[in-house]
Write an enzyme that holds these catalytic residues in place. Structure first.
Site, PDB file in Angstrom:
ATOM      1  N   GLY A   1     -55.526  49.186 -43.626  1.00 42.48           N
ATOM      2  CA  GLY A   1     -56.450  48.476 -42.745  1.00 42.48           C
ATOM      3  C   GLY A   1     -55.833  47.650 -41.635  1.00 42.48           C
ATOM      4  O   GLY A   1     -56.518  46.839 -41.013  1.00 42.48           O
ATOM      5  N   SER A   2     -54.545  47.854 -41.358  1.00 44.51           N
ATOM      6  CA  SER A   2     -53.918  47.002 -40.355  1.00 44.51           C
ATOM      7  C   SER A   2     -54.461  47.281 -38.949  1.00 44.51           C
ATOM      8  O   SER A   2     -54.590  46.364 -38.142  1.00 44.51           O
ATOM      9  CB  SER A   2     -52.403  47.142 -40.391  1.00 44.51           C
ATOM     10  N   TRP A   3     -54.799  48.554 -38.665  1.00 44.04           N
ATOM     11  CA  TRP A   3     -55.383  48.838 -37.347  1.00 44.04           C
ATOM     12  C   TRP A   3     -56.770  48.214 -37.242  1.00 44.04           C
ATOM     13  O   TRP A   3     -57.141  47.692 -36.197  1.00 44.04           O
ATOM     14  CB  TRP A   3     -55.416  50.354 -37.077  1.00 44.04           C
TER      15      TRP A   3
ATOM     16  N   ASP B   1     -64.886  61.084 -46.742  1.00 46.34           N
ATOM     17  CA  ASP B   1     -64.066  62.189 -46.244  1.00 46.34           C
ATOM     18  C   ASP B   1     -64.400  62.415 -44.770  1.00 46.34           C
ATOM     19  O   ASP B   1     -65.562  62.691 -44.431  1.00 46.34           O
ATOM     20  CB  ASP B   1     -64.402  63.432 -47.096  1.00 46.34           C
TER      21      ASP B   1
ATOM     22  N   SER C   1     -47.583  48.444 -38.999  1.00 43.34           N
ATOM     23  CA  SER C   1     -48.123  49.378 -38.013  1.00 43.34           C
ATOM     24  C   SER C   1     -49.143  48.703 -37.082  1.00 43.34           C
ATOM     25  O   SER C   1     -49.464  49.245 -36.024  1.00 43.34           O
ATOM     26  CB  SER C   1     -48.755  50.578 -38.701  1.00 43.34           C
TER      27      SER C   1
ATOM     28  N   LYS D   1     -51.784  59.127 -34.487  1.00 41.64           N
ATOM     29  CA  LYS D   1     -50.353  59.238 -34.799  1.00 41.64           C
ATOM     30  C   LYS D   1     -49.932  60.706 -34.795  1.00 41.64           C
ATOM     31  O   LYS D   1     -50.655  61.562 -35.293  1.00 41.64           O
ATOM     32  CB  LYS D   1     -50.092  58.652 -36.192  1.00 41.64           C
TER      33      LYS D   1
ATOM     34  N   ASP E   1     -54.432  56.381 -37.654  1.00 42.57           N
ATOM     35  CA  ASP E   1     -53.004  56.139 -37.912  1.00 42.57           C
ATOM     36  C   ASP E   1     -52.597  56.896 -39.180  1.00 42.57           C
ATOM     37  O   ASP E   1     -51.619  56.576 -39.830  1.00 42.57           O
ATOM     38  CB  ASP E   1     -52.776  54.622 -38.075  1.00 42.57           C
TER      39      ASP E   1
END
Lengths: 309, 1002
Positions: free
Chosen positions: A55-57, A99, A25, A164, A124
C-alpha cells in the site's frame, strides 16, 4: 547485518521508515511525480492503484490528493486500491481485495466512481521472480497487460497509466504495444530505483485507444483476445501457427526521475552526510510478511533439512 | 560477426535411445551419453530459449520455448546446423507440450491454461480450455492415457493445482494445500498419483482417483523446479534451486495403507543456482540434469540394493563369528591397509588380521606383542607390503604373495637412537625401494628415514636428519633424491638424501595454519619442481620449489568450498581432484570443473580412514564408524560425469582477457568475475571458442564488481565489502595456468561495507610498480602506489566526489599530466588533474610514470578540473582511446539511460587547460541499459552489449557513433565483454551475463 547498516546502505529504506511509508517504493512514485506532476493536477479526481499491497503507492496517492487540501479541492476525489492480498486501511483509500482480471472488479470500481471513468491508473505489481529472465519478463508483461485490460475499460480518454516494468530483451515490444493506446510512452527510472535493477516505470500519457475498438472484460477470453482489433496485430488468432516473425519494437524515450539532490539508491552513505542521527534505529514500518516457504525455514532452523539422508 | 561458442543455462534435457538431447539456449544439442561426445548442435529458434522438449517413438521432436514451437525430425536435428525456418509462433507462452500417442498430433499447453491441439505442420485442430478459470500458470504438464482421455495438470500462481480433462474441458480437482506458486505438477504413468511442488519448498503427492493429499516431502532448501516419476512410479526425482537433485521413495504402509515420501538420495549436481531439467534412463539408472551453470550432468542413481552390495562392514564380533579368530573384550581395530585381495587390519592387542574379498573370509595372519595398544599402519598396495610401527621405536614390514595367502618377506626393526616414536609414514621411493619415516616426539631426536627393498624388505639405507623446529610429520612425498614431509602449522620440510648434513629446507605457514595433509609432485620446469600441497583447513597451494637455489614460491592458492581437505591429485584428464570431509560426509570432488564425484555418509572427520584408488579407476573408502570397519566401494562411473562442464551458475559481472600472449598457441587465458563471488580462470580456443576451466578462485566473499588484467602478469579484482585483490598469474607450466593473490588493498574500516566499483592502473617505467585509482559506492576516490619489491600499497590521494556512487574510473596520461577520471551514477564524467599529487614524473611517449625516488605521502583529492553530464543516469561502462598524434583522447561511455556517447578531451594550448565536449551521442542506442563497451580495431570500432540482449558494433572512426552491425545474443542480463585481436585481422569478443559466449568478427 543490523538494522542500521541497511539504513546506511539504503537511504530510501531509512526514509520510508521515517516518513511512515509501508515500503521504500513510495519514493519511486513521488519521484515520478516530481518530473511528470501527474498527481499535482487539480482536476485529478478518480485514481486506481492496482496490485496495491502493501500500500505504499496508495499512501502517496492519499497524501498527494488529500493532505493539506481544501474541501473544495478534494471534492469528488476518490482512490481505489485493488489487490488479491488483504491490505491494512489507508486514509481516503477504498481497498478492494479482488482479482484485477475479473469483470466483477471492474464493476465494483465503476460503482465506487459513480460510473465515472478514472483519470489515473497505476500499478507497482511484480510477480515472483524465478531466475528465468525470459519467463520473468513475460509474466511481468502479462501482469501489465492484465492491468491494462482493466485500465482500458476504466480510464478516461486522455488519462494516465503508470506501471512497473523490467527492462529486458522484449521491453521494446511492450513499448510498441502501448504506443497503440497512448499518445506518449516514456520509460522513467526514479533515482530511488537501484541502478543495478532492471526495474523502471512506463508512464503512458494521453489514453487514446483506436476509435473502432470496444474493450470488454470477459473471464474466458485471454489478454491476446482482449486486445485483438486494437492494431496489436501479433495478438490476433490464426488457424495455423504462424511462422516466426519479428515483433514490432519501438524504443521509448528514457527519463531519469528525481532531482540530482535525491539520494542515490546505489550509494553507501556516511553517518555525517546528514544532520539527523543515523544511529537512532527505527523499526520497520511493515512487519515481515509470511513467505510461502515459512515452514521450510522453520525446518531448516531446527536442523531437519540437512544434507545427509 | 558470428558466435563461435556459447555456454549458458540449459532449461530442459531428455534421454532418447543412446542420446541425451538438451535444450541449450536456442539450440538443441545431442550427445552420445556413453562417451560424452557432442554429436550435433542445431539451432531451432532464432531468439527464444528451448524451455521444453518431447520426443516420440517415431523420431519426431517437439521443442518449445516462450512463444516459439517447432516440430522436427530427429534425423534432421542430428545432421543439420539450423532448423530455424521451421520455427512457429503461438500467441501465448507455452508451458508444456507433448505428442499424442499416435504421434501425429501435439498438445500445447499455454500459460493461460489453454491447450492447442495441432497436427505436425502446426495447424490448429482444436483449442481447449477450462472455462471460468483464468489464472496464469508457471507450470503444467499433459498426460495422455488414451486418445480420448488426456489430463492436464496446471500449476497456478495461487497455490492450486488444477487437474482437468482436456476433451471434456471439465475440472477434476483444484488441489489445494501448497503455499505460493506451483512450479511443477505431473501425473504418474499408472494413473495413481499426481505430484506437485511449490514455492513452499515441499513436494506433495496426491491421489488421482480421489484428489486427496497423500503426503508431503520436505528436504529441498530452495525452490523445486521439476519432478519426474520413475521405477514404475515407485520413486520420484526432483531438481531444485538448491543445486541438488534428490531421489524420493514412494512407500506404502501395508498396515494402515498410508503413503509416504522418503528422501533416499541427495546429489549435488550444479553450481549456484538452479537445476532446471531432469530425466532418467531407467535401463542404466542414470539421471541427467541441466542447470543455470550450463552444465549437463550425468548421475548414477544408486538403488539401495546395489549400494548395499558395494559396501561391507564388520565389527570384531562379526569377524569372530565368521572365522576362528577370538577377540578380547575392549579390543578394537587400530589400523588397516587396503590390498587388491582385500585388507589387512591390526587390533589393539596386536592381532594382525586379513580379509579376503573374493570369499568374504577373515584370517589371523599373526600376533605381534610389540604392536599392542599403539600402532600405526601403512603399506604399498601395488607391492602387497604392509607396515606397522609402535611408540617404542619398532617397525614391522610384511610382504605378501599376490593372492595375500603367504608372507613372502618379513622385516622387524628396532631403532635404538630414538627414545620413543609417535609417527610413521610410508611411500614408494623409487622403482625398487620404499621409504619409511619414523619420528620421535623428542625435538632433539633425529628424523629417521629408512629405505627398504620392495622385494626382500632388506634395509638399503638409513638417513638420520636433524629435525627442524616446530615439526610434526603429517604426510610424505618423495621426488628424485628429496624427501618432502608435511607438518603441522601448514609447513613442509625438504630433506636431501644426498646431503644428510644439510639442514632441511623449510617452507612455513603456506596457508592459515592447520596441518599439511598431502603433498604431490606435479611437474618440473627447468630446475623448478611444482608440488600440490593441501591443508586440512581447506586451502590448497601450488609450491614451485627450486632446491638448488634454496628458494620457493607459492604460485597458486585457493580454498575448497567447505569442510576439511585431506588430499588432492590430478587425474588423467589433468583435472584436480580433492577429497576430505564436510559435516558428516566424506567427499571426492572435481575441483577443476566444480562437481562432486562421490560422497559417503561416514560420521565426519576424526576417525581412522583410508582412500585407495582402485585399478579400474574407482575408489575404495575404508573407515571406522562406531567400532565397525566399513569398506565402501565407489565404482568408476560407466558414463562420463558431465556432457558439458558449464561455467558460472549466476551472472558474470566482468570478463578480462590476458592479451599479451597466446596460451598453448591456440587461444587466450581469461578470467570471469561473477555474482556467485568466484573468479574463474579459463582459456578459450580462438578457432572453436571452446572454453576450458582451470580454476575457480573463492577468495572474495561478496559478489564481484570487476576483474582486469593490468599487465601480462597481474590481475586485479574488486567487490563489495571493500575487497580488492592483486593476483599474479603464472602460465609457465604445461598442465594449467596458476594464479595467486599477491596483496590485498587495505580497507578503510574494520567492518568494511563499501563496494569498490572500479579501478584503473598505470605502471612506472622499467618496473612492475604501478599506481591504481579506486572508486567506491560512498563517492570516495583514492589513488594508491603499489611497490612490487615491498609488496605494499601506499595511499597517495584520497577524497570524495559527492555522495553518489561512482561506477567507473580511468587514469590517463595526456600532455604531461596525469588525469584521474570518474563516471558516476548521476551520469557525470568528472576529471581531476592529479599530476602534482603523485611523487612521480611522467613519460608520455611510453605512457608510463617515472620513479623520481621521492617519498610517498597521502594528500587530499584536488577539486575537479572538468565535470560534464554525459548520461541521464548511471554510466555503466567507459573505455578510453588516445589518438596516435596525441591531440586528443576519447571516452566512450554507455549508460542506464539506453544511451552511448563519445566525449572528446582536448588540450587548449592557449589556456593551457583541458577541455571536453560530447562529440557524438546516441540516446536510443539500445532498448534498455547499455552495460559494456570496448573500443577495438585500433580505435575504429566500438563493441557494446545491452540488457535487451543485442550485441552491437559501431564504427567510431570519425568520432561519430555509426551502427555497423547488430546481433541478438541468447545471454540474458548481458553485462560484460572484452575483446582481443585474433588471427587474420579478426577480433574476438567474449560476452558474459547469465551465460558466456565467444564471438568473432568476419
Amino acid at each position: 547485518m543490523g538494522k542500521n547498516s541497511k539504513d546506511k546502505r539504503d537511504m530510501y529504506y531509512r526514509k520510508a521508515k521515517e516518513q511512515g511509508f509501508r515500503a521504500r517504493s513510495a519514493f519511486k512514485l513521488l519521484q515520478l511525480n516530481d518530473d511528470f506532476h501527474f498527481l499535482d493536477d487539480p482536476n485529478l479526481k478518480r485514481v486506481v492503484d492496482l496490485c496495491a499491497a502493501p500500500g505504499s503507492w496508495s499512501q502517496v496517492l492519499s497524501q498527494k490528493l488529500f493532505d493539506g487540501k481544501t474541501a473544495e479541492e478534494i471534492k469528488d476525489r476518490k482512490i481505489v486500491a485493488v489487490d488479491l492480498q488483504p491490505m491494512s486501511p489507508i486514509n481516503h483509500v477504498t481497498t478492494l481485495q479482488a482479482d484485477i482480471t475479473h469483470p466483477k472488479t471492474l464493476k465494483r470500481i465503476l460503482d465506487l466512481f459513480g460510473n465515472e471513468k478514472a483519470d489515473f491508473v497505476c500499478s507497482d505489481g511484480a510477480p515472483d521472480v524465478t531466475g528465468l529472465h525470459d519467463l520473468d519478463e513475460y509474466v511481468q508483461q502479462q501482469l501489465i497487460m492484465s492491468a491494462l485490460q482493466l485500465t482500458a475499460c476504466i480510464l478516461k480518454k486522455g488519462g494516465i497509466f503508470v506501471a512497473k516494468i523490467f527492462r529486458g530483451r522484449d521491453i521494446d515490444m511492450l513499448y510498441s504495444q502501448l504506443g497503440y493506446l497512448f499518445d506518449k510512452v516514456v520509460c522513467a527510472k526514479p533515482k530511488s530505483s537501484r541502478g543495478t535493477s532492471l526495474e523502471a516505470f512506463i508512464v503512458c500519457i494521453g489514453y487514446n485507444p483506436p476509435s473502432d475498438w470496444v474493450s470488454t472484460l470477459d473471464v474466458n477470453s485471454s489478454v491476446e483476445e482482449f486486445f485483438s482489433g486494437c492494431h496489436m496485430s501479433k495478438l490476433s488468432i490464426h488457424d495455423k501457427l504462424p511462422s516466426w516473425q519479428e515483433d514490432e519494437r519501438t524504443i521509448a524515450k528514457f527519463m531519469s526521475c528525481g532531482n540530482l539532490e535525491s539520494f542515490d539508491s546505489d550509494a553507501t552513505y556516511h553517518l555525517d552526510d546528514f544532520k539527523e542521527d543515523l544511529n537512532t534505529s527505527l523499526d520497520p514500518v511493515q512487519s515481515p510478511t509470511n513467505p510461502p516457504y515459512k515452514k521450510a525455514l522453520e525446518l531448516k532452523r531446527s536442523g531437519k533439512l540437512t544434507r545427509a539422508v | 560477426m558470428k558466435e563461435l561458442a556459447h555456454y549458458g543455462p540449459s532449461l530442459c534435457v531428455k534421454f532418447f535411445k543412446d542420446f541425451v538431447v538438451a535444450g541449450y539456449g536456442p539450440f538443441v544439442q545431442i550427445y552420445d551419453y556413453h562417451n560424452g561426445k557432442l554429436l550435433n548442435k542445431c539451432r531451432v529458434f532464432r531468439k527464444n530459449k528451448v524451455h521444453g522438449l518431447s520426443i516420440n517413438e517415431s523420431g519426431q521432436l517437439l521443442a518449445y520455448g516462450a512463444r516459439s514451437v517447432t516440430i522436427v525430425k530427429f534425423d534432421h536435428l542430428i545432421t543439420q546446423v539450423s532448423l530455424v525456418d521451421n520455427e512457429k509462433m503461438t500467441t501465448e507462452w507455452i508451458t508444456s507440450g507433448e505428442f499424442n500417442y499416435r504421434g501425429d498430433q501435439v498438445y500445447l499447453l499455454t500459460c493461460y491454461n489453454k491447450v492447442f491441439v495441432c497436427d505436425l505442420t502446426g495447424e490448429i485442430l482444436s483449442r481447449k480450455t477450462l472455462q471460468g478459470e483464468r489464472s496464469i500458470l508457471y507450470s503444467g504438464s499433459i498426460k495422455e492415457f488414451s486418445p480420448e482421455k488426456v489430463y492436464i495438470s496446471a500449476g497456478t500462481v495461487m497455490g492450486g493445482v488444477l487437474i482437468w480433462d482436456l476433451f471434456l474441458e471439465t475440472k477434476l480437482y483444484n488441489l489445494v494445500g501448497h503455499e505460493g506458486s506451483i512450479f511443477y505438477a505431473t501425473i504418474s504413468d499408472n494413473g495413481r498419483y499426481i505430484t506437485s511442488c511449490s514455492d513452499d519448498r515441499s513436494i506433495k503427492l496426491w491421489n488421482l482417483q480421489t484428489g486427496e493429499e497423500l503426503c508431503t516431502g520436505w528436504g529441498h532448501t530452495a525452490r523445486i523446479w521439476n519432478l519426474k516419476f520413475f521405477n514404475n512410479d515407485t520413486q520420484l526425482i526432483s531438481v531444485s534451486e538448491d543445486n541438488t537433485c534428490r531421489v524420493w521413495d514412494i512407500l506404502q504402509d501395508e498396515g494402515n495403507g498410508n503413503t509416504s515420501l522418503t528422501l533416499s538420495q541427495i546429489y549435488e549436481v550444479h553450481l549456484i543456482k538452479n537445476v532446471w531439467g531432469v530425466d532418467i534412463q531407467e535401463k542404466d539408472m542414470v539421471a541427467v540434469t541441466s542447470g543455470n551453470d550450463g552444465r549437463l550432468k550425468l548421475t548414477k542413481i544408486q538403488d539401495t540394493k546395489t549400494m548395499n552390495a558395494q559396501e561391507v562392514s564388520f565389527s570384531l564380533e562379526d569377524i569372530s563369528t565368521h572365522s576362528v579368530i577370538k577377540f578380547s573384550k575392549g579390543e578394537i581395530i587400530k589400523g588397516f591397509q587396503k590390498f587388491e585381495f582385500g585388507l589387512i587390519a591390526i587390533t589393539s592387542l596386536g592381532k594382525i588380521i586379513q580379509y579376503f574379498e573374493c570369499d568374504n573370509l577373515w584370517k589371523l595372519l599373526l600376533v605381534s606383542e610389540n604392536l599392542v595398544s599403539y600402532s600405526v599402519t601403512h603399506g604399498i598396495m601395488e607391492h602387497n607390503i604392509v607396515t606397522f610401527s609402535n611408540n617404542k621405536s619398532d617397525a614391522l614390514l610384511l610382504k605378501l604373495s599376490q593372492d595375500g595367502r603367504d608372507i613372502i618377506a618379513k622385516k622387524f626393526m628396532h631403532l635404538d637412537e630414538l627414545s620413543k616414536t609417535n609417527n610413521c609414514l610410508v611411500t614408494k621411493f623409487d622403482a625398487t625401494t620404499l621409504m619409511l619415516t619414523l619420528e620421535s616426539p623428542n625435538p632433539r631426536d633425529k628424523f629417521i628415514c629408512l629405505q627398504f627393498d620392495l622385494e626382500t624388505l632388506s634395509l638399503k639405507k638409513k638417513f638420520a636428519f636433524a629435525k627442524p623446529e616446530n615439526f610434526a610429520s603429517s604426510c610424505l612425498e618423495v621426488f628424485e633424491n628429496y624427501i618432502l614431509v608435511g607438518s603441522r602449522f601448514s609447513s613442509i620440510a625438504i630433506f636431501d638424501t644426498l646431503n644428510i648434513e644439510h639442514p632441511a629446507y623449510m617452507i612455513r605457514r603456506i596457508s592459515a595454519g592447520d596441518t599439511t595433509t598431502n603433498i604431490k609432485f606435479v611437474e618440473t620446469k627447468g630446475h623448478t619442481h611444482l608440488f600440490s600441497v593441501t591443508n586440512r583447513d581447506g586451502f590448497y597451494n601450488f609450491v614451485a620449489l627450486s632446491y638448488q637455489n634454496q628458494t620457493h614460491q607459492i604460485i597458486h592458492s585457493n580454498n575448497i568450498v567447505k569442510g576439511f581437505l585431506e588430499g588432492a591429485y590430478f587425474n588423467d584428464n589433468g583435472e584436480y581432484i580433492t577429497y576430505g570431509f564436510k559435516s558428516n560426509l566424506f567427499y571426492i570432488y572435481n575441483e577443476t570443473n566444480c562437481y562432486e564425484i562421490a560422497s559417503q555418509v561416514c560420521g565426519g572427520g576424526h576417525r581412522q580412514w583410508k582412500l585407495t584408488t582402485l585399478p579400474d579407476g574407482g575408489y575404495m573408502l575404508v573407515y571406522i564408524k562406531a567400532a565397525r570397519l566399513y569398506m565402501r566401494k565407489i565404482p568408476q562411473s560407466l558414463f562420463p560425469q558431465t556432457l558439458e562442464e558449464g561455467m558460472h551458475g549466476r551472472e558474470i559481472r566482468d570478463i578480462t582477457i590476458l592479451k599479451d600472449k597466446r596460451y598453448h598457441d591456440d587461444g587466450f587465458i581469461f578470467c570471469t568475475a561473477s555474482e556467485d563471488t568466484t573468479i574463474k580462470v579459463c582459456h578459450f580456443n580462438e578457432s572453436t571458442g571452446k572454453v576450458t576451466n582451470h580454476w575457480t578462485e573463492r577468495k572474495h566473499v561478496s559478489g564481484l564488481q570487476r576483474c582486469k588484467f593490468i599487465n601480462g602478469k597481474y590481475m586485479i579484482s574488486s567487490s563489495a565489502r571493500e575487497e580488492l585483490f592483486l593476483w599474479e598469474i603464472n602460465d609457465d607450466y604445461k598442465l594449467h595456468p596458476f594464479i595467486t593473490i599477491r596483496q590485498t588493498l587495505p580497507a578503510s574500516s574494520d567492518n568494511p561495507d563499501l563496494r569498490i566499483m572500479d579501478f584503473d592502473a598505470i605502471f612506472l617505467e622499467h618496473s612492475d610498480n604501478f599506481i591504481i585509482s579506486t572508486v567506491y559506492s560512498d563517492s570516495s576516490v583514492k589513488l594508491w602506489y603499489y611497490n612490487t619489491d615491498e609488496n605494499k600499497f601506499h595511499l597517495l590521494v584520497k577524497g570524495r566526489y559527492q555522495t553518489c556512487c561512482i561506477l567507473n574510473t580511468a587514469l590517463i596520461i595526456f600532455h604531461d599530466k596525469l588525469y584521474l577520471l570518474i563516471a558516476t551514477t548521476t551520469g557525470y564524467l568528472v576529471t581531476y588533474d592529479v599530476t602534482d599529487h603523485i611523487p612521480f614524473g611522467i613519460n608520455e611517449t611510453k605512457n608510463k610514470l617515472i620513479d623520481n625516488k621521492l617519498e610517498t605521502c597521502c594528500v587530499d583529492l584536488p577539486a575537479s578540473s572538468l565535470s560534464l553530464r554525459v548520461h541521464q543516469s548511471g554510466i555503466k561502462a567507459i573505455d578510453v582511446f588516445k589518438d596516435e598524434h596525441n591531440d586528443s583522447f576519447k571516452i566512450y561511455s554507455c549508460g542506464d539511460d539506453n544511451a552511448m556517447a563519445i566525449t572528446l578531451f582536448k588540450f587548449d594550448e592557449m589556456k593551457r587547460e583541458l577541455n571536453n565536449t560530447i562529440v557524438s551521442s546516441e540516446p536510443n542506442s539500445a532498448a534498455s541499459t547499455v552495460t559494456s563497451c570496448n573500443v577495438f580495431d585500433n580505435g575504429r570500432k566500438l563493441l557494446s552489449t545491452s540488457v535487451d540482449q543485442v550485441v552491437k558494433v559501431w564504427d567510431v572512426s570519425n568520432n561519430h557513433l555509426t551502427l555497423q552491425e547488430e546481433k541478438y545474443t541468447t545471454i540474458a542480463d548481458t553485462g560484460a565483454s572484452d575483446t582481443v585481436s585474433g588471427r587474420d585481422d579478426s577480433t574476438l569478443f567474449l560476452i558474459g551475463g547469465i551465460g558466456f559466449s565467444v564471438w568473432k568478427t568476419d
